[in-house]
Design a protein around this motif. Sequence first.
Motif, mmCIF file in Angstrom:
data_model
loop_
_atom_site.group_PDB
_atom_site.id
_atom_site.type_symbol
_atom_site.label_atom_id
_atom_site.label_comp_id
_atom_site.label_asym_id
_atom_site.label_seq_id
_atom_site.Cartn_x
_atom_site.Cartn_y
_atom_site.Cartn_z
ATOM 1 N N PHE A 33 0.758 -1.144 0.098
ATOM 2 C CA PHE A 33 0.057 0.137 0.037
ATOM 3 C C PHE A 33 0.845 1.264 -0.074
ATOM 4 N N THR A 34 2.241 1.237 0.246
ATOM 5 C CA THR A 34 3.027 2.403 0.308
ATOM 6 C C THR A 34 4.037 2.284 -0.880
ATOM 7 N N ALA A 35 4.041 1.443 -1.615
ATOM 8 C CA ALA A 35 4.921 1.247 -2.495
ATOM 9 C C ALA A 35 5.027 2.353 -3.797
ATOM 10 N N LYS A 36 3.935 3.038 -3.813
ATOM 11 C CA LYS A 36 3.935 4.043 -4.862
ATOM 12 C C LYS A 36 4.956 5.344 -4.488
ATOM 13 N N TYR A 37 5.350 5.271 -3.265
ATOM 14 C CA TYR A 37 6.159 6.318 -2.884
ATOM 15 C C TYR A 37 7.568 5.724 -3.131
ATOM 16 N N VAL A 38 7.853 4.457 -3.240
ATOM 17 C CA VAL A 38 9.409 4.299 -3.157
ATOM 18 C C VAL A 38 9.944 4.893 -4.281
ATOM 19 N N PRO A 39 9.559 4.656 -5.571
ATOM 20 C CA PRO A 39 10.359 5.165 -6.752
ATOM 21 C C PRO A 39 10.724 6.613 -6.707
ATOM 22 N N ILE A 40 9.816 7.352 -5.897
ATOM 23 C CA ILE A 40 10.046 8.741 -5.905
ATOM 24 C C ILE A 40 11.268 9.146 -4.875
ATOM 25 N N LEU A 41 11.355 8.484 -3.545
ATOM 26 C CA LEU A 41 12.176 8.570 -2.923
ATOM 27 C C LEU A 41 13.466 8.021 -3.300
ATOM 28 N N GLU A 42 13.684 6.818 -3.976
ATOM 29 C CA GLU A 42 14.797 6.112 -4.678
ATOM 30 C C GLU A 42 15.316 7.099 -5.494
ATOM 31 N N GLU A 43 14.608 7.859 -6.374
ATOM 32 C CA GLU A 43 15.251 8.760 -7.280
ATOM 33 C C GLU A 43 15.877 10.049 -6.467
ATOM 34 N N MET A 44 15.274 10.209 -5.534
ATOM 35 C CA MET A 44 15.827 11.503 -4.607
ATOM 36 C C MET A 44 17.070 11.028 -4.026
ATOM 37 N N ALA A 45 17.260 9.775 -3.646
ATOM 38 C CA ALA A 45 18.397 9.290 -2.818
ATOM 39 C C ALA A 45 19.634 9.258 -3.772
ATOM 40 N N LYS A 46 19.230 8.520 -5.096
ATOM 41 C CA LYS A 46 20.128 8.445 -6.095
ATOM 42 C C LYS A 46 20.418 9.761 -6.564
ATOM 43 N N ALA A 47 19.934 10.678 -6.469
ATOM 44 C CA ALA A 47 20.543 12.182 -6.939
ATOM 45 C C ALA A 47 21.320 12.499 -6.085
ATOM 46 N N ARG A 48 21.253 12.209 -4.560
ATOM 47 C CA ARG A 48 22.125 12.698 -3.651
ATOM 48 C C ARG A 48 23.238 11.725 -3.571
ATOM 49 N N ASN A 49 23.570 10.703 -4.326
ATOM 50 C CA ASN A 49 24.475 9.596 -4.285
ATOM 51 C C ASN A 49 24.329 8.757 -2.683
ATOM 52 N N ALA A 50 23.164 8.684 -2.238
ATOM 53 C CA ALA A 50 22.820 7.541 -1.147
ATOM 54 C C ALA A 50 22.423 6.274 -1.617
ATOM 55 N N VAL A 51 23.026 5.338 -0.985
ATOM 56 C CA VAL A 51 22.827 3.988 -1.315
ATOM 57 C C VAL A 51 21.194 3.685 -0.869
ATOM 58 N N PHE A 52 20.295 2.909 -1.669
ATOM 59 C CA PHE A 52 19.187 2.921 -1.300
ATOM 60 C C PHE A 52 18.760 1.526 -1.670
ATOM 61 N N ARG A 53 17.908 0.703 -0.684
ATOM 62 C CA ARG A 53 17.583 -0.520 -0.963
ATOM 63 C C ARG A 53 16.178 -0.439 -0.178
ATOM 64 N N SER A 54 15.290 -1.177 -0.951
ATOM 65 C CA SER A 54 13.873 -1.334 -0.609
ATOM 66 C C SER A 54 13.626 -2.942 -0.514
ATOM 67 N N ILE A 55 12.617 -3.109 0.695
ATOM 68 C CA ILE A 55 12.462 -4.451 0.784
ATOM 69 C C ILE A 55 10.756 -4.267 0.648
ATOM 70 N N ARG A 56 10.042 -5.136 -0.091
ATOM 71 C CA ARG A 56 8.790 -5.103 -0.125
ATOM 72 C C ARG A 56 8.153 -6.163 0.512
ATOM 73 N N ILE A 57 7.195 -6.065 1.448
ATOM 74 C CA ILE A 57 6.439 -7.067 2.239
ATOM 75 C C ILE A 57 5.350 -7.555 1.443
ATOM 76 N N ARG A 58 5.596 -8.794 1.068
ATOM 77 C CA ARG A 58 4.519 -9.638 0.439
ATOM 78 C C ARG A 58 3.626 -10.524 1.203
ATOM 79 N N THR A 59 4.316 -11.053 2.299
ATOM 80 C CA THR A 59 3.594 -12.252 2.953
ATOM 81 C C THR A 59 3.679 -11.768 4.489
ATOM 82 N N ARG A 60 2.783 -12.473 4.952
ATOM 83 C CA ARG A 60 2.856 -12.569 6.521
ATOM 84 C C ARG A 60 4.254 -12.959 7.080
ATOM 85 N N GLU A 61 4.750 -13.966 6.335
ATOM 86 C CA GLU A 61 6.142 -14.461 6.775
ATOM 87 C C GLU A 61 7.022 -13.251 6.672
ATOM 88 N N ASP A 62 6.885 -12.511 5.428
ATOM 89 C CA ASP A 62 7.959 -11.366 5.242
ATOM 90 C C ASP A 62 7.627 -10.412 6.405
#
Length: 77
Positions: free
Chosen positions: A8-37
């Motif tokens: 439900f929050t995944a739409k924000y990630v590409p925006i924030l990822e581009e911002m991090a990339k523009a500032r040379n910040a290492v960025f990694r995201s983990i998407r939660i897909r299951t209850r186990e995740d």
Amino acid sequence: MLMILCPFTAKYVPILEEMAKARNAVFRSIRIRTREDAQECPSSFTTFSLFYDGQLVTHEILSEKKFDKILASKGFI
């Protein structure tokens, strides 16, 4: 930076990822897909969490302005 998010929050990630990339910040995201995740998550806030150097920065869903302030506070100018 490590970001943990649910679908439900995944739409924000590409925006924030581009911002991090523009500032040379290492960025990694983990998407939660299951209850186990969610259960294996390093944060009890499984909808959205931002970590820096292994420390929880926030569990608030970030606007571009707020994320920009966090990047600046961590030295990514």
